[in-house]
Scaffold this motif. Structure first.
Motif, PDB file in Angstrom:
ATOM      1  N   VAL A 114       0.851  -1.192   0.000  1.00 42.52           N
ATOM      2  CA  VAL A 114       0.000   0.000   0.000  1.00 42.52           C
ATOM      3  C   VAL A 114       0.887   1.241   0.000  1.00 42.52           C
ATOM      4  O   VAL A 114       0.722   2.143  -0.828  1.00 42.52           O
ATOM      5  CB  VAL A 114      -0.956  -0.005   1.220  1.00 42.52           C
ATOM      6  CG1 VAL A 114      -1.629   1.355   1.369  1.00 42.52           C
ATOM      7  CG2 VAL A 114      -2.003  -1.097   1.060  1.00 42.52           C
ATOM      8  N   ALA A 115       1.878   1.271   0.890  1.00 41.67           N
ATOM      9  CA  ALA A 115       2.776   2.429   0.966  1.00 41.67           C
ATOM     10  C   ALA A 115       3.522   2.621  -0.351  1.00 41.67           C
ATOM     11  O   ALA A 115       3.572   3.727  -0.905  1.00 41.67           O
ATOM     12  CB  ALA A 115       3.768   2.249   2.116  1.00 41.67           C
ATOM     13  N   PHE A 116       4.084   1.538  -0.893  1.00 41.03           N
ATOM     14  CA  PHE A 116       4.840   1.661  -2.140  1.00 41.03           C
ATOM     15  C   PHE A 116       3.951   2.151  -3.272  1.00 41.03           C
ATOM     16  O   PHE A 116       4.318   3.076  -4.017  1.00 41.03           O
ATOM     17  CB  PHE A 116       5.479   0.316  -2.532  1.00 41.03           C
ATOM     18  CG  PHE A 116       6.108   0.358  -3.898  1.00 41.03           C
ATOM     19  CD1 PHE A 116       7.380   0.889  -4.069  1.00 41.03           C
ATOM     20  CD2 PHE A 116       5.418  -0.096  -5.019  1.00 41.03           C
ATOM     21  CE1 PHE A 116       7.958   0.973  -5.332  1.00 41.03           C
ATOM     22  CE2 PHE A 116       5.988  -0.020  -6.287  1.00 41.03           C
ATOM     23  CZ  PHE A 116       7.262   0.512  -6.439  1.00 41.03           C
ATOM     24  N   SER A 117       2.761   1.556  -3.428  1.00 36.54           N
ATOM     25  CA  SER A 117       1.895   1.901  -4.557  1.00 36.54           C
ATOM     26  C   SER A 117       1.455   3.358  -4.478  1.00 36.54           C
ATOM     27  O   SER A 117       1.437   4.065  -5.494  1.00 36.54           O
ATOM     28  CB  SER A 117       0.659   0.991  -4.587  1.00 36.54           C
ATOM     29  OG  SER A 117       1.061  -0.355  -4.544  1.00 36.54           O
ATOM     30  N   VAL A 118       1.099   3.821  -3.284  1.00 41.42           N
ATOM     31  CA  VAL A 118       0.666   5.208  -3.134  1.00 41.42           C
ATOM     32  C   VAL A 118       1.785   6.155  -3.561  1.00 41.42           C
ATOM     33  O   VAL A 118       1.595   7.050  -4.379  1.00 41.42           O
ATOM     34  CB  VAL A 118       0.230   5.482  -1.667  1.00 41.42           C
ATOM     35  CG1 VAL A 118       0.062   6.974  -1.425  1.00 41.42           C
ATOM     36  CG2 VAL A 118      -1.059   4.740  -1.360  1.00 41.42           C
ATOM     37  N   ARG A 119       2.985   5.915  -3.039  1.00 41.33           N
ATOM     38  CA  ARG A 119       4.131   6.774  -3.350  1.00 41.33           C
ATOM     39  C   ARG A 119       4.465   6.722  -4.847  1.00 41.33           C
ATOM     40  O   ARG A 119       4.668   7.743  -5.499  1.00 41.33           O
ATOM     41  CB  ARG A 119       5.329   6.326  -2.509  1.00 41.33           C
ATOM     42  CG  ARG A 119       6.628   7.036  -2.808  1.00 41.33           C
ATOM     43  CD  ARG A 119       6.782   8.306  -2.015  1.00 41.33           C
ATOM     44  NE  ARG A 119       8.028   8.977  -2.359  1.00 41.33           N
ATOM     45  CZ  ARG A 119       8.129  10.279  -2.570  1.00 41.33           C
ATOM     46  NH1 ARG A 119       7.070  11.053  -2.442  1.00 41.33           N
ATOM     47  NH2 ARG A 119       9.280  10.826  -2.887  1.00 41.33           N
ATOM     48  N   HIS A 120       4.508   5.518  -5.399  1.00 38.92           N
ATOM     49  CA  HIS A 120       4.889   5.352  -6.804  1.00 38.92           C
ATOM     50  C   HIS A 120       3.880   6.049  -7.711  1.00 38.92           C
ATOM     51  O   HIS A 120       4.247   6.746  -8.648  1.00 38.92           O
ATOM     52  CB  HIS A 120       4.974   3.857  -7.125  1.00 38.92           C
ATOM     53  CG  HIS A 120       5.680   3.536  -8.404  1.00 38.92           C
ATOM     54  ND1 HIS A 120       6.916   4.050  -8.726  1.00 38.92           N
ATOM     55  CD2 HIS A 120       5.321   2.743  -9.457  1.00 38.92           C
ATOM     56  CE1 HIS A 120       7.286   3.591  -9.920  1.00 38.92           C
ATOM     57  NE2 HIS A 120       6.329   2.800 -10.385  1.00 38.92           N
ATOM     58  N   LEU A 121       2.574   5.881  -7.415  1.00 36.32           N
ATOM     59  CA  LEU A 121       1.543   6.505  -8.252  1.00 36.32           C
ATOM     60  C   LEU A 121       1.550   8.025  -8.098  1.00 36.32           C
ATOM     61  O   LEU A 121       1.381   8.748  -9.081  1.00 36.32           O
ATOM     62  CB  LEU A 121       0.164   5.932  -7.892  1.00 36.32           C
ATOM     63  CG  LEU A 121      -0.081   4.493  -8.357  1.00 36.32           C
ATOM     64  CD1 LEU A 121      -1.365   3.933  -7.765  1.00 36.32           C
ATOM     65  CD2 LEU A 121      -0.120   4.415  -9.888  1.00 36.32           C
ATOM     66  N   MET A 122       1.774   8.513  -6.868  1.00 38.66           N
ATOM     67  CA  MET A 122       1.812   9.968  -6.664  1.00 38.66           C
ATOM     68  C   MET A 122       2.935  10.591  -7.483  1.00 38.66           C
ATOM     69  O   MET A 122       2.744  11.576  -8.194  1.00 38.66           O
ATOM     70  CB  MET A 122       2.005  10.303  -5.182  1.00 38.66           C
ATOM     71  CG  MET A 122       0.673  10.460  -4.442  1.00 38.66           C
ATOM     72  SD  MET A 122       0.901  10.618  -2.671  1.00 38.66           S
ATOM     73  CE  MET A 122       2.173  11.846  -2.566  1.00 38.66           C
ATOM     74  N   ILE A 123       4.133   9.993  -7.383  1.00 38.86           N
ATOM     75  CA  ILE A 123       5.267  10.504  -8.168  1.00 38.86           C
ATOM     76  C   ILE A 123       4.942  10.441  -9.653  1.00 38.86           C
ATOM     77  O   ILE A 123       5.192  11.384 -10.405  1.00 38.86           O
ATOM     78  CB  ILE A 123       6.541   9.679  -7.872  1.00 38.86           C
ATOM     79  CG1 ILE A 123       7.022   9.947  -6.456  1.00 38.86           C
ATOM     80  CG2 ILE A 123       7.635  10.001  -8.869  1.00 38.86           C
ATOM     81  CD1 ILE A 123       8.244   9.132  -6.076  1.00 38.86           C
ATOM     82  N   PHE A 124       4.340   9.335 -10.057  1.00 41.67           N
ATOM     83  CA  PHE A 124       4.028   9.174 -11.485  1.00 41.67           C
ATOM     84  C   PHE A 124       3.084  10.274 -11.970  1.00 41.67           C
ATOM     85  O   PHE A 124       3.352  10.928 -12.981  1.00 41.67           O
ATOM     86  CB  PHE A 124       3.405   7.798 -11.733  1.00 41.67           C
ATOM     87  CG  PHE A 124       2.768   7.685 -13.085  1.00 41.67           C
ATOM     88  CD1 PHE A 124       3.544   7.712 -14.230  1.00 41.67           C
ATOM     89  CD2 PHE A 124       1.381   7.582 -13.207  1.00 41.67           C
ATOM     90  CE1 PHE A 124       2.957   7.629 -15.486  1.00 41.67           C
ATOM     91  CE2 PHE A 124       0.798   7.498 -14.459  1.00 41.67           C
ATOM     92  CZ  PHE A 124       1.578   7.523 -15.602  1.00 41.67           C
ATOM     93  N   PHE A 125       1.986  10.532 -11.237  1.00 39.53           N
ATOM     94  CA  PHE A 125       1.019  11.531 -11.714  1.00 39.53           C
ATOM     95  C   PHE A 125       1.579  12.946 -11.652  1.00 39.53           C
ATOM     96  O   PHE A 125       1.267  13.778 -12.506  1.00 39.53           O
ATOM     97  CB  PHE A 125      -0.293  11.426 -10.921  1.00 39.53           C
ATOM     98  CG  PHE A 125      -1.134  10.264 -11.368  1.00 39.53           C
ATOM     99  CD1 PHE A 125      -1.590  10.208 -12.687  1.00 39.53           C
ATOM    100  CD2 PHE A 125      -1.445   9.231 -10.508  1.00 39.53           C
ATOM    101  CE1 PHE A 125      -2.365   9.122 -13.124  1.00 39.53           C
ATOM    102  CE2 PHE A 125      -2.211   8.146 -10.933  1.00 39.53           C
ATOM    103  CZ  PHE A 125      -2.671   8.092 -12.242  1.00 39.53           C
ATOM    104  N   GLU A 126       2.424  13.221 -10.655  1.00 42.04           N
ATOM    105  CA  GLU A 126       3.027  14.558 -10.570  1.00 42.04           C
ATOM    106  C   GLU A 126       3.829  14.904 -11.814  1.00 42.04           C
ATOM    107  O   GLU A 126       3.773  16.022 -12.303  1.00 42.04           O
ATOM    108  CB  GLU A 126       3.978  14.626  -9.363  1.00 42.04           C
ATOM    109  CG  GLU A 126       3.365  15.200  -8.112  1.00 42.04           C
ATOM    110  CD  GLU A 126       4.266  14.955  -6.919  1.00 42.04           C
ATOM    111  OE1 GLU A 126       5.503  15.073  -7.072  1.00 42.04           O
ATOM    112  OE2 GLU A 126       3.734  14.620  -5.842  1.00 42.04           O
TER     113      GLU A 126
END
Ligand code: HEM
Ligand code: HEM
Lengths: 169, 134
Positions: free
Chosen positions: B117-129
């Motif tokens: 959960v932590a990894f996916s949230v961080r990875h997706l946030m960076i990706f969309f930014e």
């Protein structure tokens, strides 16, 4: 009671204890010297596994979780990391341990599923060849890498990382 | 564990029938998947020796939305294999290991979920930014 009663400690007369070593060779699956190799392989899987947790988790952290994450990865990023011998050594250790661990794991799986001797031999030959190529290639890449590439006129290529400006000029 | 066969509703053995076997299947599948990823990954990294353009072009594929999902899948496989691998090591070397192997599997699954959960949230946030569209 120090006198030993040899009669009492012996098992039933004339019957060999199980696994007493006198097994007809035709029932042996492999020669005993292979046992030592398998024991070292078993131990190596556990030691390399424990080390790989740290090596790989840090690799994923520095490349995906900090800075710009996935967007930061390009030629200049790799150049920046491998300018530091710590990361060169890190990647080298990770490359060798992960490849040896993975190759030994794949060997186990081939032994489990490929029943014909000739199939096993063929699959394992391909496996060892591929592993050797990847380990040698990966090692050479880390140590022959040239971050500050220049064109014929001696000017830096546009992809060069910024620290190259102080190195070349 | 002295039972030799897994009866319905029984406890099975360390390896056969229940959690022990499914975790083993999962460990094997993730191990094979990571191995093939690593072969490709060393090849794509070796493009830094071909040219910066070649490396950047190929590594750019890792920034495509489909690949972002693929990376979450890859990291999911690694994290499971890593945590479950540590559990196997504990079962083999820790005195109480075989007794708690089932509890440790639950710990593996819970830790896996939290990490993912932590990894996916961080990875997706960076990706969309930083995403510039297709
Ligand atoms: C999506 C996830 C991953 C990304 C984005 C990624 C990215 C990179 C990058 C940019 C490099 C260049 C050097 C460096 O940064 O240290 C590299 C090298 C390397 N990576 Fe990864 N990596 C990922 C996952 C993995 C995994 C899971 C493993 C291990 C199984 C791994 C093993 C390696 C190795 C061994 C090297 C050195 C290759 C060589 O010697 O040429 N990477 N990776
Ligand atoms: C992240 C850290 C890792 C840990 C803690 C770990 C741990 C383990 C352990 C304990 C085993 C069982 C060995 C046995 O049963 O004797 C194993 C098997 C295996 N591992 Fe890993 N490993 C890790 C990373 C990797 C990587 C990076 C790869 C691929 C390159 C890999 C591929 C395999 C394969 C193919 C097997 C064989 C599976 C089987 O026989 O069912 N592992 N691992």
């Amino acid at each position: 009671m120090t006198a030993t009663n040899s009669e009492a400690t012996l098992p039933a007369q004339g019957i060999e204890a199980p696994r007493s070593g006198r097994i007809d060779p035709k029932y042996l699956r492999s020669n005993p010297s292979k046992g030592a190799f398998e024991m070292w392989a078993w131990l190596f899987m556990r030691i390399s596994g424990a080390a790989l947790v740290i090596l790989i988790f840090v690799h994923l952290w520095t490349n995906l979780m900090v800075g710009d994450g996935i967007h930061q990865i390009d030629f200049a990023f790799v150049a920046g990391k491998w300018a530091n011998p710590v990361w060169q050594f890190w990647d080298l250790t990770m490359l060798w341990l992960a490849m040896l661990h993975g190759t030994n794991g794949m060997r186990t799986i081939i032994n489990d599923y490929a029943e014909k001797d000739s199939t096993r031999l063929a699959l394992k030959s391909i496996l060892y060849l591929a592993a050797a190529v990847i380990i040698i290639l990966g090692t050479l890449v880390i140590f022959t890498f040239e971050p500050c590439l220049v064109d014929e006129s001696g000017a830096l290529l546009e992809y060069a990382p910024s620290f190259c400006e102080t190195v070349v000029n | 564990m002295t039972q030799t066969k897994s009866t319905p509703g029984g406890r099975g053995t360390l390896y056969k029938g229940r959690e022990g076997m499914w975790s083993w299947v999962g460990h094997r599948i993730t191990g094979v998947g990571i191995f093939f990823f690593l072969l490709v990954h060393v090849l794509d990294t070796s493009l830094v020796r071909v040219s910066p353009e070649a490396y950047n072009a190929v590594i750019g594929a890792y920034k495509h939305p489909i690949m972002i999902l693929g990376e979450i899948g890859l990291v999911g496989a690694i994290v499971f294999h890593a945590f479950n691998g540590l559990r196997i090591i504990l079962v083999d070397f820790w005195k109480q290991g075989t007794r708690y192997h089932r509890q440790m599997l639950w710990a593996v699954l819970i830790l896996w979920l939290v990490t993912m959960v932590a990894f996916s949230v961080r990875h997706l946030m960076i990706f969309f930014e930083g995403w510039e569209g297709f």
